[in-house]
Design a protein around this motif. Structure first.
Motif, short mmCIF file in Angstrom:
data_model
loop_
_atom_site.label_atom_id
_atom_site.label_comp_id
_atom_site.label_asym_id
_atom_site.label_seq_id
_atom_site.Cartn_x
_atom_site.Cartn_y
_atom_site.Cartn_z
N LYS A 41 0.84 -1.19 0.00
CA LYS A 41 0.00 0.00 0.00
C LYS A 41 0.87 1.24 0.00
N ASP A 42 0.62 2.15 -0.98
CA ASP A 42 1.39 3.39 -1.01
C ASP A 42 0.44 4.57 -1.07
N ASP B 210 5.65 6.14 -3.11
CA ASP B 210 6.36 6.11 -1.83
C ASP B 210 5.53 5.35 -0.81
N VAL B 211 6.18 4.46 -0.07
CA VAL B 211 5.47 3.70 0.96
C VAL B 211 4.98 4.64 2.05
N ILE B 212 3.76 4.42 2.46
CA ILE B 212 3.18 5.26 3.51
C ILE B 212 3.98 5.15 4.79
N PRO C 129 0.11 -2.05 5.19
CA PRO C 129 -0.60 -3.18 4.59
C PRO C 129 0.22 -3.79 3.45
N VAL C 130 0.46 -5.09 3.51
CA VAL C 130 1.24 -5.80 2.50
C VAL C 130 0.49 -7.07 2.12
N THR C 131 0.47 -7.37 0.83
CA THR C 131 -0.11 -8.62 0.35
C THR C 131 1.01 -9.54 -0.09
N LEU C 132 1.01 -10.77 0.43
CA LEU C 132 2.06 -11.74 0.13
C LEU C 132 1.48 -12.92 -0.63
#
Length: 243
Positions: free
Chosen positions: A199-200, A205-207, A213-216
């Motif tokens: 999620k950016d 740029d990463v928040i 929040p990351v999806t793997l």
């Protein structure tokens, strides 16, 4: 007496029919005309010309489409090495894929196995499923210190269970995965996962916040343990070789 003999001799010669002269010809009957045969010949000529015209018109109404030069398995996409162009009748009624759309077709996958020599039509393909067979995606929320700086989609990471639950609940839920991948350690949840999305803020740029929040994307067999750890907020990821 002599006079009578001459007369008789002359009479005998006059009884022989006169032969025609060498230069005369016998009369020939007039040539018979056959209008039916002439009409048939003209009709055949017209039919031949019409057939040739039809072939020319059909040749001008053909399109260039895609033909397979090799087998294509279900779920696979076409490649330049497995296709060639052929000409077909545009009005055949089939939904042939034009050669000009081959790049678009590469983004789709075959619904079933297709064999060499097949002329491709639209219904043979469907939207490509980005998730491979045997894989699953799991969403995790990472706190500061639980992910490396600059984490981005496509990165290869290892996933660990961290926090106070790492030795209790983590030991039972991830024992099979950890025993096979780390030689008995109970903190490793996933030996290799791929970051599918981060999620950016829309600018790339990463928040910068306390939660990322990351999806793997992981093996389906690791999804349950990872989801349980993610619900506790006790997941950390680290970059590994292969990025």
């Amino acid at each position: 007496m002599k006079i009578q003999e001459r007369t008789g001799a002359g009479a005998g010669r006059s009884a022989v029919p006169a032969q025609p002269s060498v230069g005369d010809r016998l009369p020939t009957p007039p040539r018979e005309r056959k209008p039916a045969l002439a009409a048939l010949a003209v009709l055949l000529i017209l039919l031949g010309a019409l057939g040739a015209t039809t072939l020319v018109l059909q040749a001008g109404d053909r399109i260039e489409v895609i033909e397979l030069t090799g087998d294509l398995q279900a779920g696979d996409s076409i490649t330049d090495a497995k296709i060639t162009s052929v000409m077909v009748n545009k009005d055949s009624g089939a939904e042939f894929v034009p050669w000009s759309q081959r790049e678009l077709l590469k983004k789709l996958q075959a619904k079933s196995t297709l064999y060499k020599g097949t002329v491709l039509v639209g219904p043979m393909f469907a939207t490509k499923n980005s998730l491979a067979q045997g894989k699953a995606t799991v969403g995790v929320s990472l706190k500061e210190g639980q992910y490396p700086t600059g984490l981005k989609a496509g990165d290869n990471v290892a996933v660990y269970r961290v926090g106070s639950n790492s030795s209790s609940s983590g030991g039972s839920s991830s024992s099979s995965s950890s025993n096979s991948s780390s030689g008995g350690g109970n903190s490793l949840l996933v030996e290799r996962a791929v970051v599918a999305d981060v999620k950016d803020n829309g600018s790339g740029d990463v928040i910068s916040s306390t939660s990322l929040p990351v999806t793997l994307t992981v093996d389906a067999s690791d999804a349950a343990a990872l989801a349980q750890a993610a619900s506790d907020g006790s997941v950390a990821v680290v970059l590994i070789p292969g990025n």
